[in-house]
Design a protein around this motif. Sequence first.
Motif, PDB file in Angstrom:
ATOM      1  N   ILE A 184       0.849  -1.201   0.000  1.00  0.00           N
ATOM      2  CA  ILE A 184       0.000   0.000   0.000  1.00  0.00           C
ATOM      3  C   ILE A 184       0.884   1.251   0.000  1.00  0.00           C
ATOM      4  O   ILE A 184       0.530   2.269  -0.596  1.00  0.00           O
ATOM      5  CB  ILE A 184      -1.018  -0.011   1.168  1.00  0.00           C
ATOM      6  N   GLN A 185       2.045   1.153   0.641  1.00  0.00           N
ATOM      7  CA  GLN A 185       2.984   2.278   0.622  1.00  0.00           C
ATOM      8  C   GLN A 185       3.422   2.565  -0.810  1.00  0.00           C
ATOM      9  O   GLN A 185       3.530   3.721  -1.230  1.00  0.00           O
ATOM     10  CB  GLN A 185       4.215   1.918   1.442  1.00  0.00           C
ATOM     11  N   ILE A 186       3.630   1.505  -1.586  1.00  0.00           N
ATOM     12  CA  ILE A 186       4.021   1.674  -3.002  1.00  0.00           C
ATOM     13  C   ILE A 186       2.872   2.321  -3.781  1.00  0.00           C
ATOM     14  O   ILE A 186       3.086   3.244  -4.570  1.00  0.00           O
ATOM     15  CB  ILE A 186       4.419   0.313  -3.612  1.00  0.00           C
ATOM     16  N   LEU A 187       1.663   1.861  -3.522  1.00  0.00           N
ATOM     17  CA  LEU A 187       0.509   2.431  -4.232  1.00  0.00           C
ATOM     18  C   LEU A 187       0.315   3.906  -3.873  1.00  0.00           C
ATOM     19  O   LEU A 187      -0.066   4.716  -4.721  1.00  0.00           O
ATOM     20  CB  LEU A 187      -0.766   1.640  -3.920  1.00  0.00           C
ATOM     21  N   ILE A 188       0.578   4.246  -2.614  1.00  0.00           N
ATOM     22  CA  ILE A 188       0.475   5.666  -2.219  1.00  0.00           C
ATOM     23  C   ILE A 188       1.539   6.475  -2.973  1.00  0.00           C
ATOM     24  O   ILE A 188       1.265   7.573  -3.464  1.00  0.00           O
ATOM     25  CB  ILE A 188       0.629   5.827  -0.692  1.00  0.00           C
ATOM     26  N   GLY A 189       2.726   5.904  -3.084  1.00  0.00           N
ATOM     27  CA  GLY A 189       3.798   6.583  -3.820  1.00  0.00           C
ATOM     28  C   GLY A 189       3.446   6.794  -5.292  1.00  0.00           C
ATOM     29  O   GLY A 189       3.888   7.759  -5.906  1.00  0.00           O
ATOM     30  N   ASN A 190       2.627   5.892  -5.844  1.00  0.00           N
ATOM     31  CA  ASN A 190       2.241   5.984  -7.262  1.00  0.00           C
ATOM     32  C   ASN A 190       0.938   6.742  -7.487  1.00  0.00           C
ATOM     33  O   ASN A 190       0.414   6.766  -8.593  1.00  0.00           O
ATOM     34  CB  ASN A 190       2.037   4.572  -7.845  1.00  0.00           C
ATOM     35  N   MET A 191       0.431   7.352  -6.441  1.00  0.00           N
ATOM     36  CA  MET A 191      -0.896   7.974  -6.524  1.00  0.00           C
ATOM     37  C   MET A 191      -0.921   9.111  -7.545  1.00  0.00           C
ATOM     38  O   MET A 191      -0.090  10.007  -7.493  1.00  0.00           O
ATOM     39  CB  MET A 191      -1.257   8.512  -5.145  1.00  0.00           C
ATOM     40  N   PRO A 192      -1.886   9.062  -8.478  1.00  0.00           N
ATOM     41  CA  PRO A 192      -1.983  10.171  -9.434  1.00  0.00           C
ATOM     42  C   PRO A 192      -2.505  11.443  -8.762  1.00  0.00           C
ATOM     43  O   PRO A 192      -3.267  11.364  -7.798  1.00  0.00           O
ATOM     44  CB  PRO A 192      -2.979   9.652 -10.479  1.00  0.00           C
ATOM     45  N   ASP A 193      -2.114  12.598  -9.291  1.00  0.00           N
ATOM     46  CA  ASP A 193      -2.495  13.876  -8.686  1.00  0.00           C
ATOM     47  C   ASP A 193      -3.999  14.077  -8.581  1.00  0.00           C
ATOM     48  O   ASP A 193      -4.510  14.565  -7.589  1.00  0.00           O
ATOM     49  CB  ASP A 193      -1.920  15.047  -9.496  1.00  0.00           C
TER      50      ASP A 193
END
Length: 287
Positions: free
Chosen positions: A33-42
């Motif tokens: 989930i940390q990775i997904l947060i890092g990849n979060m689109p603006d």
Amino acid sequence: MKESIRSKLDSDGYVVLEDFLSEKEVDELKDEIQILIGNMPDQAQRTIFSGKEADNQQNKATYFLESADKIGYFFDAGAVGRDGGLLTRTPRASLNKIAHALHEHDPVFRRATTSERVKEAAFQLGFEEPLVVQSMYIFKNPGKDAEVKPHQDASYLYTEPVSVVGFWIALEDATIENGCLWFARGSHRSGVHRRYRRNRDPASPELLVYDSPAPVYQKSSFEPVSVTKGTCILIHGQVVHFSEANRSSRSRDAYTFHVIEGKGTTYPEDNWLQLPPNKTFLNLYKN
Ligand code: FE2
């Protein structure tokens, strides 16, 4: 003989399965989930999610409807300013949930959702064609925003006959202080109290509506269910449950997904969650 999880679910409306995930498996989900947060689109920073009806701005947001087959990012109401930007908190401390198709599009969550343990539970529950309809990573950050009012999951994921079962997995110890689940034991025997549907009125700005007002539930009929990290709670689609605000200083993460019976049931066209025409729900026994 040990009581089967089906008979326990049918008698109480929920079942606690301790040590469903190991510490390592819990950490894998939290790392992912940390990775997904890092990849979060603006643009994700514009949609809030609230468990309180008055705040249901997502009714107007097609982002919510379109998240049925996507990894969508939803924020606490108090974390987003009028311009859609995040206020003072970090993205992680502002998120309400990431949903609703982690099980489809993220390999780590897909593996956790289709594990042998999950399939075995579905089998013991009597599912013939268990379809995963949605998945959510819940952050439950400190504060009032992440409070969830009493509800039945079948109001949102309705089938005829009702078949939905929630798998709710604690990724932190869940306590009364940090907002564990509370259940009205046995309340699943009173039918589906209301439904949340796509609005048939094309002139209304509300895309989604409840078909009746929120019932009043007595707080005294609920009991808190504190569980340790890695525990899975199976939730009958009709059992009334809620969670209070998180009064601790840390998030209370959980991963949850819902399974419906695909064989011999109908999935209404006015359920909020609809897949694009070319997609089907993930069948646990075939994945
Ligand atoms: Fe729920």
